[in-house]
Scaffold this motif. Structure first.
Motif, PDB file in Angstrom:
ATOM      1  N   LEU A 125      -4.229  -1.853   4.375  1.00  0.00           N
ATOM      2  CA  LEU A 125      -5.477  -1.648   5.137  1.00  0.00           C
ATOM      3  C   LEU A 125      -5.198  -0.802   6.386  1.00  0.00           C
ATOM      4  O   LEU A 125      -6.033   0.008   6.793  1.00  0.00           O
ATOM      5  CB  LEU A 125      -6.090  -2.997   5.523  1.00  0.00           C
ATOM      6  CG  LEU A 125      -6.700  -3.792   4.365  1.00  0.00           C
ATOM      7  CD1 LEU A 125      -7.047  -5.209   4.798  1.00  0.00           C
ATOM      8  CD2 LEU A 125      -7.937  -3.079   3.805  1.00  0.00           C
ATOM      9  N   GLY A 166       0.784  -1.236   0.000  1.00  0.00           N
ATOM     10  CA  GLY A 166       0.000   0.000   0.000  1.00  0.00           C
ATOM     11  C   GLY A 166       0.813   1.282   0.000  1.00  0.00           C
ATOM     12  O   GLY A 166       0.295   2.334   0.385  1.00  0.00           O
ATOM     13  N   THR A 209     -12.657   0.803   4.719  1.00  0.00           N
ATOM     14  CA  THR A 209     -12.059  -0.283   3.928  1.00  0.00           C
ATOM     15  C   THR A 209     -13.079  -1.396   3.692  1.00  0.00           C
ATOM     16  O   THR A 209     -13.993  -1.593   4.489  1.00  0.00           O
ATOM     17  CB  THR A 209     -10.835  -0.894   4.652  1.00  0.00           C
ATOM     18  OG1 THR A 209     -11.231  -1.284   5.957  1.00  0.00           O
ATOM     19  CG2 THR A 209      -9.688   0.085   4.744  1.00  0.00           C
ATOM     20  N   GLU A 210     -12.878  -2.079   2.601  1.00  0.00           N
ATOM     21  CA  GLU A 210     -13.682  -3.256   2.272  1.00  0.00           C
ATOM     22  C   GLU A 210     -12.710  -4.363   1.910  1.00  0.00           C
ATOM     23  O   GLU A 210     -11.746  -4.109   1.184  1.00  0.00           O
ATOM     24  CB  GLU A 210     -14.567  -2.994   1.049  1.00  0.00           C
ATOM     25  CG  GLU A 210     -15.563  -1.870   1.194  1.00  0.00           C
ATOM     26  CD  GLU A 210     -16.803  -2.298   1.989  1.00  0.00           C
ATOM     27  OE1 GLU A 210     -16.944  -3.511   2.263  1.00  0.00           O
ATOM     28  OE2 GLU A 210     -17.609  -1.411   2.328  1.00  0.00           O
ATOM     29  N   VAL A 211     -12.955  -5.557   2.423  1.00  0.00           N
ATOM     30  CA  VAL A 211     -12.115  -6.694   2.053  1.00  0.00           C
ATOM     31  C   VAL A 211     -13.007  -7.729   1.370  1.00  0.00           C
ATOM     32  O   VAL A 211     -14.001  -8.183   1.950  1.00  0.00           O
ATOM     33  CB  VAL A 211     -11.427  -7.324   3.279  1.00  0.00           C
ATOM     34  CG1 VAL A 211     -10.602  -8.543   2.863  1.00  0.00           C
ATOM     35  CG2 VAL A 211     -10.514  -6.305   3.967  1.00  0.00           C
ATOM     36  N   PHE A 222     -14.121   4.346  -0.328  1.00  0.00           N
ATOM     37  CA  PHE A 222     -13.544   3.168   0.322  1.00  0.00           C
ATOM     38  C   PHE A 222     -12.277   2.718  -0.395  1.00  0.00           C
ATOM     39  O   PHE A 222     -12.050   3.050  -1.553  1.00  0.00           O
ATOM     40  CB  PHE A 222     -14.543   1.999   0.386  1.00  0.00           C
ATOM     41  CG  PHE A 222     -14.931   1.457  -0.960  1.00  0.00           C
ATOM     42  CD1 PHE A 222     -14.223   0.419  -1.539  1.00  0.00           C
ATOM     43  CD2 PHE A 222     -16.012   1.986  -1.657  1.00  0.00           C
ATOM     44  CE1 PHE A 222     -14.565  -0.079  -2.785  1.00  0.00           C
ATOM     45  CE2 PHE A 222     -16.358   1.496  -2.914  1.00  0.00           C
ATOM     46  CZ  PHE A 222     -15.640   0.454  -3.470  1.00  0.00           C
ATOM     47  N   ILE A 223     -11.490   1.953   0.355  1.00  0.00           N
ATOM     48  CA  ILE A 223     -10.321   1.259  -0.200  1.00  0.00           C
ATOM     49  C   ILE A 223     -10.714  -0.213  -0.232  1.00  0.00           C
ATOM     50  O   ILE A 223     -11.216  -0.734   0.776  1.00  0.00           O
ATOM     51  CB  ILE A 223      -9.091   1.376   0.747  1.00  0.00           C
ATOM     52  CG1 ILE A 223      -8.818   2.813   1.179  1.00  0.00           C
ATOM     53  CG2 ILE A 223      -7.859   0.694   0.146  1.00  0.00           C
ATOM     54  CD1 ILE A 223      -8.346   3.734   0.139  1.00  0.00           C
ATOM     55  N   LEU A 224     -10.488  -0.874  -1.349  1.00  0.00           N
ATOM     56  CA  LEU A 224     -10.800  -2.299  -1.441  1.00  0.00           C
ATOM     57  C   LEU A 224      -9.514  -3.116  -1.436  1.00  0.00           C
ATOM     58  O   LEU A 224      -8.585  -2.815  -2.180  1.00  0.00           O
ATOM     59  CB  LEU A 224     -11.564  -2.594  -2.736  1.00  0.00           C
ATOM     60  CG  LEU A 224     -11.801  -4.087  -2.987  1.00  0.00           C
ATOM     61  CD1 LEU A 224     -12.965  -4.599  -2.162  1.00  0.00           C
ATOM     62  CD2 LEU A 224     -12.033  -4.381  -4.449  1.00  0.00           C
ATOM     63  N   SER A 225      -9.483  -4.135  -0.595  1.00  0.00           N
ATOM     64  CA  SER A 225      -8.373  -5.079  -0.644  1.00  0.00           C
ATOM     65  C   SER A 225      -8.922  -6.469  -0.928  1.00  0.00           C
ATOM     66  O   SER A 225      -9.976  -6.842  -0.401  1.00  0.00           O
ATOM     67  CB  SER A 225      -7.613  -5.099   0.693  1.00  0.00           C
ATOM     68  OG  SER A 225      -6.632  -6.135   0.648  1.00  0.00           O
ATOM     69  N   ALA A 263      -4.913   2.791   5.284  1.00  0.00           N
ATOM     70  CA  ALA A 263      -6.256   3.364   5.089  1.00  0.00           C
ATOM     71  C   ALA A 263      -6.850   3.773   6.437  1.00  0.00           C
ATOM     72  O   ALA A 263      -7.424   4.862   6.571  1.00  0.00           O
ATOM     73  CB  ALA A 263      -7.148   2.344   4.391  1.00  0.00           C
ATOM     74  N   ALA A 264      -6.662   2.927   7.443  1.00  0.00           N
ATOM     75  CA  ALA A 264      -7.209   3.224   8.781  1.00  0.00           C
ATOM     76  C   ALA A 264      -6.543   4.471   9.371  1.00  0.00           C
ATOM     77  O   ALA A 264      -7.227   5.312   9.967  1.00  0.00           O
ATOM     78  CB  ALA A 264      -7.005   2.018   9.693  1.00  0.00           C
TER      79      ALA A 264
END
Ligand code: GRF
Length: 201
Positions: free
Chosen positions: A44, A12, A54-56, A33-36, A47-48
């Motif tokens: 992640l 990241g 975030t979305e996983v 959102f950030i997607l992983s 992002a926090a």
């Protein structure tokens, strides 16, 4: 304001470069959102730190790639996403997916495309013996690492380079190039003619 989703799979550092530039006011966009695709992606945590949701979604949770991509598309539509940035997203996305966001997905690649597409580009550039390599931000098309080029930058290869030293030197350039290219796309300062991306001041 344009809504940008960033897809990651690991470290990241490019994500961090984007979030930092946004914090500094260089990039004006919403990041819903950030997607992983990996729960253990270090990105992640980044992002926090920047307080971005975030979305996983891991492909193994789905019975097929189509279902996996449909879940991603649902997320994108629900969040009215305009632009997708692949920042070290290590999955090849399908033609169908790309077509539903045609011209709105960008990717960063650690080589001067069309040289060294695909994986391990830094090692392959080193092994080939090229004197210069670099990084490329391009629009994503159905051909892997083959879409129209937005920006590129050059990195010299030194005689004593290792894969690690070269990777780090390229990465430093990536962190400048990706936010710059994203800014162009957000501000719609380009037009595409055939394969050529013309940049506007
Ligand atoms: C970068 O080298 C990028 O060019 C490639 O994957 C790597 C991601 O690194 N697509 P990071 O996760 O942004 O640190």
């Amino acid at each position: 304001m344009k809504r940008v989703a960033i897809f990651i799979s690991g470290r990241g550092s490019n994500l961090e470069a984007i979030l930092e530039k946004r914090k500094q006011g260089y990039l004006e966009c919403e990041i819903p959102f950030i997607l992983s695709n990996r729960i253990d992606a270090r990105g992640l945590q980044i992002a926090a730190q920047y307080k971005i949701p975030t979305e996983v979604l891991e492909q193994k949770e789905f019975s097929s790639r189509t279902e996996f991509e449909e879940a991603i598309l649902t997320l994108l539509k629900k969040n009215n996403v305009d632009i997708i940035v692949l920042a070290g997203f290590m999955l090849v996305i399908s033609k169908t997916f790309i077509e539903s966001f045609a011209g709105h997905i960008i990717n960063i690649h650690p080589a001067l495309l069309p040289s060294f597409p695909g994986l391990s580009s830094q090692k392959r550039a080193l092994d080939y013996g090229v004197k210069f390599t670099g990084c490329t931000v391009h629009f994503v098309s159905a051909e892997v690492d083959g879409g129209p080029i937005i920006l590129q930058d050059i990195v010299p290869i030194f005689d004593d380079d290792t894969e690690e030293s070269l990777t780090l030197r390229i990465l430093a350039k990536e962190h400048i190039l990706l936010p710059e290219a994203l800014k162009i796309v957000i501000e719609e300062r380009f037009n595409i003619v055939g394969r050529k991306v013309n940049l506007h001041p």
